[in-house]
Design an enzyme around this catalytic site. Sequence first.
Site, PDB file in Angstrom:
ATOM      1  N   ARG A 255       0.854  -1.168   0.000  1.00 54.99           N
ATOM      2  CA  ARG A 255       0.000   0.000   0.000  1.00 54.99           C
ATOM      3  C   ARG A 255       0.899   1.230   0.000  1.00 54.99           C
ATOM      4  NH1 ARG A 255      -3.843  -2.615  -1.434  1.00 54.99           N
ATOM      5  NH2 ARG A 255      -5.926  -2.717  -0.487  1.00 54.99           N
TER       6      ARG A 255
ATOM      7  N   HIS B 271      -2.275   0.795  -9.652  1.00 52.07           N
ATOM      8  CA  HIS B 271      -2.882  -0.212  -8.776  1.00 52.07           C
ATOM      9  C   HIS B 271      -3.431  -1.387  -9.594  1.00 52.07           C
ATOM     10  CE1 HIS B 271      -4.492  -0.445  -4.422  1.00 52.07           C
ATOM     11  NE2 HIS B 271      -4.414  -1.665  -4.921  1.00 52.07           N
TER      12      HIS B 271
ATOM     13  N   GLU C 204      -3.141   8.302  -3.392  1.00 49.71           N
ATOM     14  CA  GLU C 204      -3.418   7.559  -4.614  1.00 49.71           C
ATOM     15  C   GLU C 204      -4.722   8.049  -5.234  1.00 49.71           C
ATOM     16  OE1 GLU C 204      -2.577   3.100  -5.122  1.00 49.71           O
ATOM     17  OE2 GLU C 204      -4.768   3.169  -4.936  1.00 49.71           O
TER      18      GLU C 204
END
Length: 314
Positions: A231, A279, A260
């Site tokens: 992450r 991602h 993000e």
Amino acid sequence: MNRFTILGDQLPPHLVELLGDDVDVIPWTDAPDDEQAGQVVGIVTYGHPRVDGPLLDRFPNVRIVSNHGVGVDHIDVAAAAERGIPVGNTPGCLDRATADMTMALLLAAARNVVIGDHYARSPEFTHYDPSILIGHEVSGATLGIIGMGRIGQHVARRAKAFDMNVIYYNRNPNAAAEEALGVEYAALFEILETSDFVSLNCPLTPETEGLIGDAEFELMKPSAILVNMARGPVVDTDALYRALTTGQIAAAAVDVTDPEPLPRDHPLLGVKNLVITPHLGSASDRTRRRMLELTAENLRAGLLGHPLPHQVST
């Protein structure tokens, strides 16, 4: 026949189909009034919308939060548990795809794939020059994996196929993985000091948030490459920028960032020795289809008051 109203946004058609004709979906962006909010009995998180105590209090009749994905750092699982609401996720089905992507990023950064692609398309590429874009050898290199869970173990298997020496750091040593995969446990500082490649495959927890910062980058080899498939907040973004632009490390490849996405004017976006993907860890056709199936199975079980096939523990 009972009808169920759930909160969900930008749900793909296949997921809506899996949920069934007796499920009505209210988009997150529609801001339901109090009467509509009282009708909502389920929440699906597709992407990473924040689910916390105040949001759950707006929907007092919610029976289930079903997350499309494994990571639940965007969901306050404890707040849900306090309200008697189970949280489901999709473990197991995305491990191989995420490990594949880990190796894809590692190889891309090591062998200048992205820079090479841009150069090969540019007006500057007019003849073959064997002296440019010399990358880093993967075969025989040392890979340090931080997080020897399911994904980390699949990464280790792939790395062994590249004849890499694999060491790992985990909250606790994983004796089964050591025996099955021939990997060796090492302290975090040893991983950072000795690895040619460092792969982050750990969950985001209070212990791993900010795990890699200035002090950790200073321990790494100048030739080292960092891969983040965990992450974004596991890595200090400002520290990453400094490490890449000062030569503290050779390169990095990340599938996640903090925040993000990064703001479109963020300086990291202009750093050439950084590969960024949006991602894509679980973004394979087979894996995403299975994730949708598990999301629907968890939601359906929760709506009917049955145990979830895959429930997140508090």
